[in-house]
Design a protein around this motif. Structure first.
Motif, mmCIF file in Angstrom:
data_model
loop_
_atom_site.group_PDB
_atom_site.id
_atom_site.type_symbol
_atom_site.label_atom_id
_atom_site.label_comp_id
_atom_site.label_asym_id
_atom_site.label_seq_id
_atom_site.Cartn_x
_atom_site.Cartn_y
_atom_site.Cartn_z
ATOM 1 N N ASN A 104 -51.055 -98.917 -44.154
ATOM 2 C CA ASN A 104 -51.414 -99.547 -42.883
ATOM 3 C C ASN A 104 -51.715 -98.526 -41.789
ATOM 4 N N VAL A 105 -51.608 -97.237 -42.077
ATOM 5 C CA VAL A 105 -52.003 -96.184 -41.135
ATOM 6 C C VAL A 105 -53.332 -95.619 -41.633
ATOM 7 N N ARG A 106 -54.400 -95.845 -40.859
ATOM 8 C CA ARG A 106 -55.738 -95.536 -41.331
ATOM 9 C C ARG A 106 -56.477 -94.622 -40.349
ATOM 10 N N TRP A 107 -57.559 -94.098 -40.803
ATOM 11 C CA TRP A 107 -58.453 -93.298 -39.967
ATOM 12 C C TRP A 107 -59.820 -93.956 -39.935
ATOM 13 N N VAL A 163 -54.874 -92.739 -44.342
ATOM 14 C CA VAL A 163 -54.793 -91.318 -43.993
ATOM 15 C C VAL A 163 -54.616 -90.465 -45.237
ATOM 16 N N ILE A 164 -53.788 -90.909 -46.146
ATOM 17 C CA ILE A 164 -53.629 -90.166 -47.394
ATOM 18 C C ILE A 164 -54.850 -90.433 -48.272
ATOM 19 N N PRO A 165 -55.605 -89.410 -48.648
ATOM 20 C CA PRO A 165 -56.809 -89.630 -49.478
ATOM 21 C C PRO A 165 -56.455 -90.326 -50.786
ATOM 22 N N PRO A 166 -57.293 -91.253 -51.232
ATOM 23 C CA PRO A 166 -57.010 -91.967 -52.494
ATOM 24 C C PRO A 166 -56.850 -91.023 -53.686
ATOM 25 N N LEU A 186 -56.571 -84.275 -45.909
ATOM 26 C CA LEU A 186 -55.467 -84.926 -45.202
ATOM 27 C C LEU A 186 -55.431 -84.484 -43.744
ATOM 28 N N ARG A 187 -55.621 -83.188 -43.513
ATOM 29 C CA ARG A 187 -55.628 -82.676 -42.144
ATOM 30 C C ARG A 187 -56.739 -83.351 -41.319
ATOM 31 N N ILE A 188 -57.929 -83.448 -41.922
ATOM 32 C CA ILE A 188 -59.055 -84.077 -41.232
ATOM 33 C C ILE A 188 -58.755 -85.549 -40.946
ATOM 34 N N ASN A 189 -58.169 -86.241 -41.930
ATOM 35 C CA ASN A 189 -57.849 -87.661 -41.749
ATOM 36 C C ASN A 189 -56.830 -87.874 -40.635
#
Length: 793
Positions: free
Chosen positions: A127-130, A143-146, A158-161
């Motif tokens: 539920n925490v998205r970019w 935020v965490i890449p799939p 991850l840093r970019i997200n």
């Protein structure tokens, strides 16, 4: 008035006769009943458990809280919650080892009973998205890449997200060296269906999270109401140590005073039985012990010891005239029954007046204290003389009393100066000066917390250090004040609504103490800019409703409800000090008064700071109402007993002076009036009135025999004054040790109670006779022949 008092006191006088007959003519049966009740309630007492609840700490009928409860289901995560910060000692959080720990801690918290799993937030939760604007339009995701696998490439992604998510300063620290897991809590444990056990929840946080994952490279910091309560309960376990020390001190001093083993052990035993009965009754009635009522058992013990000393002292003096144990105990019972019952009934009803405060934790404290006083009537006013009728005070105690009687007690003669006109004038002038000084100092007394963090704990406590870490490293503080913007269904995203909310945010962000704010309007502006190639000129609310609707195609949880009739405005405050909360509340209410309409209403309040603001308002209104009830009830009972308004003034005015000076002391020490401190004033009055009633009842007895005031007061000092002074000093020595407690509010209570014990004692010994001399009650008012005959009955 006299006839009314006589009619009201007649049942008490009759009860004295049949209780005396029952107690001393059926001793084996009565004693067996006491033993049976003690065993049953003792079994109940060992089952009592710590009991704390977030709902109990807030005023349920306050408009702020009623508003929150109305929209509670739409405000997930904005009520009771815990924040867990996982910090690294390394360069930043973008490394495999740290992310593994953060993921495991997130999973661990997710499965702890009592957590609202649907609202839990971490950069590891979906539920925490970019979001990002590209030439193809909006793109986004969790935020965490799939395809995260801990590789350098996935960590860089991850840093970019994280940077694109807008969570820097909220879920990720400004220095990128820690991340927060937001853990909203339910009011009940879904596994058991019972109210959430904060002590067990706090212990799980310690064992499953802090102990399991903290290391040289990782540190864990936990804040929130549940953790405060857990730390208070954990520290409260040391209360048992201070309770044991108080018993030991009382044991030694009581023996030195009475020189009787029986006169030492039996009052202590009866006082401990009173505590056992109190705890047993609380458990049987479904109550527990919360951190704010954990001091009540000691107060019950203190009141019981106070009455026990009076009874033992009277038995010792009666034994000088009649060495028969049975007769001495019966004469002492007859002498002290009415003043003792009056004092205890005054205590109990006075404590029960705390029920006027609409905060459940204080109301439960009132029940606990009133129950404790009620059982003292049985254990110390009845059981103690019954046991002494079997065992007596002993020959050594009688010889010691005889020796003191032969010596004449001339060292008490100096205090009789205050019963003369000159001494009384001096005492009253000093008292008036103290009233002026106390009233001036008490002007600075404030409502609520005066310190950052958790004022109930020491500044260097682990919780306050954790709280300081969070407030230092994040843009959003842990002090959250939520204002609810309420509209008609499907109207929360209308331009007029969002523009009013934006105006409200601009207004509040200029208020001192407000760090920042967030609402649906902020999201709409950010997405609108994104829809226009990220051009900052477009970072504004569009008047085109279709543009607004497009900007709100995806709304994170917590910024609006399902039917779009509610959008919370979240204010992050610098702290939750009383001044800050009062200022913010006033500004919100002023804005609502000016801008509320039929289509949009700004309603207060949710969030931990919103609830504290409501609590402060209730306490501000209730503190003087409570004192009025306490003094009103105590005054009425004294009036019915002594049938003299002047006598009531003699007993009540010293207590009022102590209450005023206690408020002044709180102001000087920086102790605010709040849930933890408000009851102590009422409790101090309840204990202090005992001194005045015992002294005046004995003084009245001697005056009725035709003695002059100075002579009557000298005899009162020799008989009753000495145990009053002894009790005040003993109890003060017992509670002053609390200053070493790791719980700050217990240390504060130790100082305040020590002050009240000593000043109530001095008021009874000095100011009471001074007022008596000054007011010069007529003989028919100072004597009470129908209450105290020539035999002391």
């Amino acid at each position: 008035m006299k006839r009314l008092a006589q009619s009201l006191l007649l049942p008490i006088q009759r009860s004295e006769q049949w209780i005396e007959t029952l107690l001393f003519h059926h001793r084996p049966w009565v004693l067996s009943l006491f033993v049976l009740v003690t065993l049953v309630l003792g079994w109940q007492a060992v089952q009592i458990r710590p009991d704390a609840s977030f709902v109990k700490m807030i005023p349920a009928s306050h408009p702020y809280v009623e508003n929150y409860l109305t929209y509670q289901n739409d405000l997930s995560g904005l009520g009771n919650s815990v924040r867990v910060a996982v910090a690294t000692q390394g360069e930043d959080i973008f490394n495999t080892e740290y992310q593994d720990v953060l993921r495991q801690v997130t999973d661990e918290l997710f499965f702890i009973p009592g957590v609202d799993r649907s609202a839990l937030q971490s950069i590891w939760t979906p539920n925490v998205r970019w979001t990002e604007v590209t030439e193809r339009g909006f793109v986004g995701g969790p935020v965490i890449p799939p395809d995260y696998d801990g590789s350098a490439e996935s960590l860089e992604q991850l840093r970019i997200n994280v940077l694109r998510s807008g969570q820097v300063g909220r879920l990720v620290a400004n220095d990128f060296r820690s991340a927060i897991i937001e853990v909203p809590l339910l009011d009940f444990d879904p596994e058991t269906g019972e109210r959430l056990d904060y002590n067990a929840f706090s212990e799980r946080l310690e064992t499953l999270v802090r102990d399991a994952y903290q290391s040289d490279d990782i540190s864990i910091h936990i804040t929130g109401f549940a953790k405060i309560i857990g730390d208070l309960i954990d520290g409260a376990k040391q209360v048992a140590l201070f309770f044991a020390l108080a018993i030991l001190i009382t044991l030694v001093l009581l023996y030195l005073y009475s020189r009787s083993i029986n006169g030492t052990l039996i009052p202590l035993a009866c006082s401990l039985i009173a505590v056992i009965w109190q705890l047993g009754l609380l458990n049987a009635l479904g109550y527990g012990i919360d951190p704010y009522s954990m001091l009540v058992p000691f107060l019950v013990f203190a009141i019981a010891v106070s009455h026990g000393v009076q009874i033992v002292n009277s038995i010792r003096l009666e034994s000088l005239h009649d060495p028969d144990k049975w007769h001495a105990a019966r004469s002492a019972f007859r002498l002290l029954y009415i003043p003792g019952l009056t004092a205890l009934v005054s205590d109990g009803i006075g404590f029960f007046t705390l029920m006027v405060i609409d905060i459940q934790v204080i109301q439960e404290l009132a029940v606990a204290a009133s129950l404790g006083v009620a059982v003292i009537i049985l254990t110390n006013l009845l059981l103690l003389p019954l046991l002494m009728s079997y065992l007596g005070v002993g020959e050594r105690a009688i010889r010691h009393a005889q020796m003191q009687s032969d010596q004449g007690g001339e060292h008490w003669r100096a205090l009789t100066w205050f019963a003369t006109r000159k001494g009384a004038s001096t005492a009253l002038i000093v008292a008036l000066m103290l009233v002026v000084v106390g009233a001036y100092a008490a002007r600075d007394l404030q409502i609520g917390d005066l310190d950052k963090g958790a004022p109930e704990l020491r500044a260097d406590s682990r919780y306050n250090l954790d709280n300081n870490f969070v407030t230092t490293n994040y843009s959003t503080s842990s002090d959250v004040f939520v204002v609810m913007a309420v509209t008609e269904p499907e109207q929360c995203s209308h331009f007029n609504t969002l523009s009013s909310v934006e105006r409200f945010q601009h207004h509040m962000q200029s208020v001192p103490g407000v760090q920042s704010s967030i609402s649906l309007a902020d999201l709409s502006k950010r997405i609108t800019a994104g829809l226009n190639e990220g051009n900052p000129k477009w970072r504004a609310l569009s008047r085109n409703q279709f543009v607004i609707n497009a900007s709100l195609a995806y709304v994170p949880g917590g910024l609006m409800n399902a039917n779009c009739s509610l959008l919370p405005v979240i204010l992050f405050l610098d702290d939750h000090k009383a001044d800050t909360l009062n200022r913010v509340s006033q500004e919100v209410e002023l804005f609502a008064t000016n801008y509320n309409s039929e289509t949009l209403r700004f309603e207060l309040a949710a969030g931990n700071s919103g609830f504290e603001a409501a609590t402060n308002q209730v306490i501000a209104r209730a503190q003087y109402e409570m004192l009025a009830w306490v003094y009103g009830v105590v005054s009425l009972l004294c009036l019915l007993t002594f049938r003299s308004f002047k006598t009531v003034l003699c007993i009540i005015l010293p207590l009022a002076l102590t209450s005023l000076l206690c408020q002044a002391l709180m102001a000087v020490m920086g102790i605010g009036v709040k849930v933890a401190t408000l009851p102590v004033i009422a409790l101090g009055v309840g204990i202090g009135v005992d001194y005045g009633i015992y002294i005046y009842s004995r003084l009245s007895n001697y005056l009725s025999q035709g003695m002059k005031l100075t002579d009557a007061y000298f005899e009162t000092l020799r008989t009753t004054g000495k145990p009053v002074a002894f009790t005040g000093l003993t109890l003060a020595i017992g509670v002053v040790l609390w200053v070493f407690s790791p719980i700050k509010f217990q240390a504060d209570m130790g100082i305040l109670l020590t002050f009240m014990f000593l000043w109530n004692m001095l008021g009874a010994l000095i100011l009471l006779p001074a007022l008596t001399a000054f007011l010069k009650p007529h003989p028919e008012l100072t004597s009470s022949p129908d209450l105290f005959d020539e035999e002391g009955k």
